[in-house]
Design a protein around this motif. Structure first.
Motif, mmCIF file in Angstrom:
data_model
loop_
_atom_site.group_PDB
_atom_site.id
_atom_site.type_symbol
_atom_site.label_atom_id
_atom_site.label_comp_id
_atom_site.label_asym_id
_atom_site.label_seq_id
_atom_site.Cartn_x
_atom_site.Cartn_y
_atom_site.Cartn_z
ATOM 1 N N GLU A 1 25.245 4.379 -3.439
ATOM 2 C CA GLU A 1 26.198 3.693 -2.572
ATOM 3 C C GLU A 1 27.114 4.563 -1.798
ATOM 4 N N THR B 1 25.124 6.036 1.447
ATOM 5 C CA THR B 1 24.771 5.218 2.566
ATOM 6 C C THR B 1 26.060 4.972 3.092
ATOM 7 N N ARG B 2 27.307 4.957 2.647
ATOM 8 C CA ARG B 2 28.518 4.859 3.236
ATOM 9 C C ARG B 2 29.076 5.860 4.066
ATOM 10 N N ASP C 1 36.529 9.707 -3.235
ATOM 11 C CA ASP C 1 36.421 8.326 -2.527
ATOM 12 C C ASP C 1 36.929 7.200 -3.488
ATOM 13 N N ARG D 1 40.012 4.718 -1.690
ATOM 14 C CA ARG D 1 39.510 3.613 -1.898
ATOM 15 C C ARG D 1 40.484 2.659 -2.526
#
Length: 228
Positions: free
Chosen positions: A129, A132-133, A158, A162
């Motif tokens: 995930e 991909t980001r 991250d 976030r």
């Protein structure tokens, strides 16, 4: 699971140098961090001689940095026994500093050999995930197979960002360590990291790169033992 891991006083390599750099407040470590984060003062919370040079991970890391309210979220995000940080600090502006220290290029390579199958499946899902980001190449090598340590530290960075934490991942790459025959120049480290990022499939610039800082303290400036 609370994780505080006491360490011996470092006698060689990155353990020795990060303990000394923190204890002696090396400008070659602190100044680049303050310049990047916009702070005026940096307080180190680990490793400290008065705290048995302990290193922290998981809930204990969050508590040390004043982020204990994220403990449940971290448990949902990452399995127990997450990144064990070489040093942790905070600036006067509230920026959280996460340090991974190296004295040899060989330390960069870290396959997840001790990770169980269930944990690996969960971790791979997080990495996929995140990759991909960050617009990593679809042809990237599996992060758990080559650079697991860097990948989990980037994932932790991250996670904090976030959740609204002004977090920074500082890669401290010591130069001039004669005992371990480590790199003698910043350029040697830069070349090694180009290989790391290429294998991980990460572009030169991505969403987290502004918060990922390389510093290169020269241990030759500090080889004499500190005053008794």
């Amino acid at each position: 699971m609370v994780m505080r891991i006491e360490q011996p006083q470092g006698r060689r390599g990155s353990l020795k140098w990060i303990q000394r750099a923190v204890a002696e407040q090396w400008p070659t470590l602190g100044a680049p961090i303050l310049a990047a984060t916009g702070g005026n003062d940096l307080r180190w919370h680990s490793p400290l001689a008065a705290d048995a040079y302990a290193e922290y991970r998981d809930e204990a890391c969050l508590g040390l940095l004043g982020q204990l309210h994220l403990a449940d979220a971290l448990q949902n995000f990452w399995p127990a026994r997450g990144p064990q940080w070489d040093a942790l600090g905070k600036t006067d502006t509230g920026a959280v500093v996460l340090v991974e220290a190296k004295a040899q290029i060989a330390e960069l390579f870290s396959p997840a050999t001790a990770v169980g199958e269930a944990t690996r499946v969960r971790v791979d899902a997080v990495f996929d995930e995140l990759a991909t980001r960050l617009k990593a190449s679809p042809q990237r090598a599996p992060w758990t197979g080559h650079f697991y340590q860097f990948a989990n530290r980037i994932a932790y960075l991250d996670f904090l960002r976030r959740h609204g934490v002004d977090a920074w991942l500082v890669l401290v790459n010591f130069t001039g360590d004669k005992d371990t025959q480590g790199p003698s120049s910043e350029e040697a480290w830069q070349a090694a990291y180009q290989v790391v990022w290429h294998v991980m499939g990460l572009p030169k610039r991505h969403a987290l790169s502004p918060y990922l800082l390389h510093v290169h303290p020269d241990v030759g400036m500090h080889e004499a033992p500190p005053p008794a």
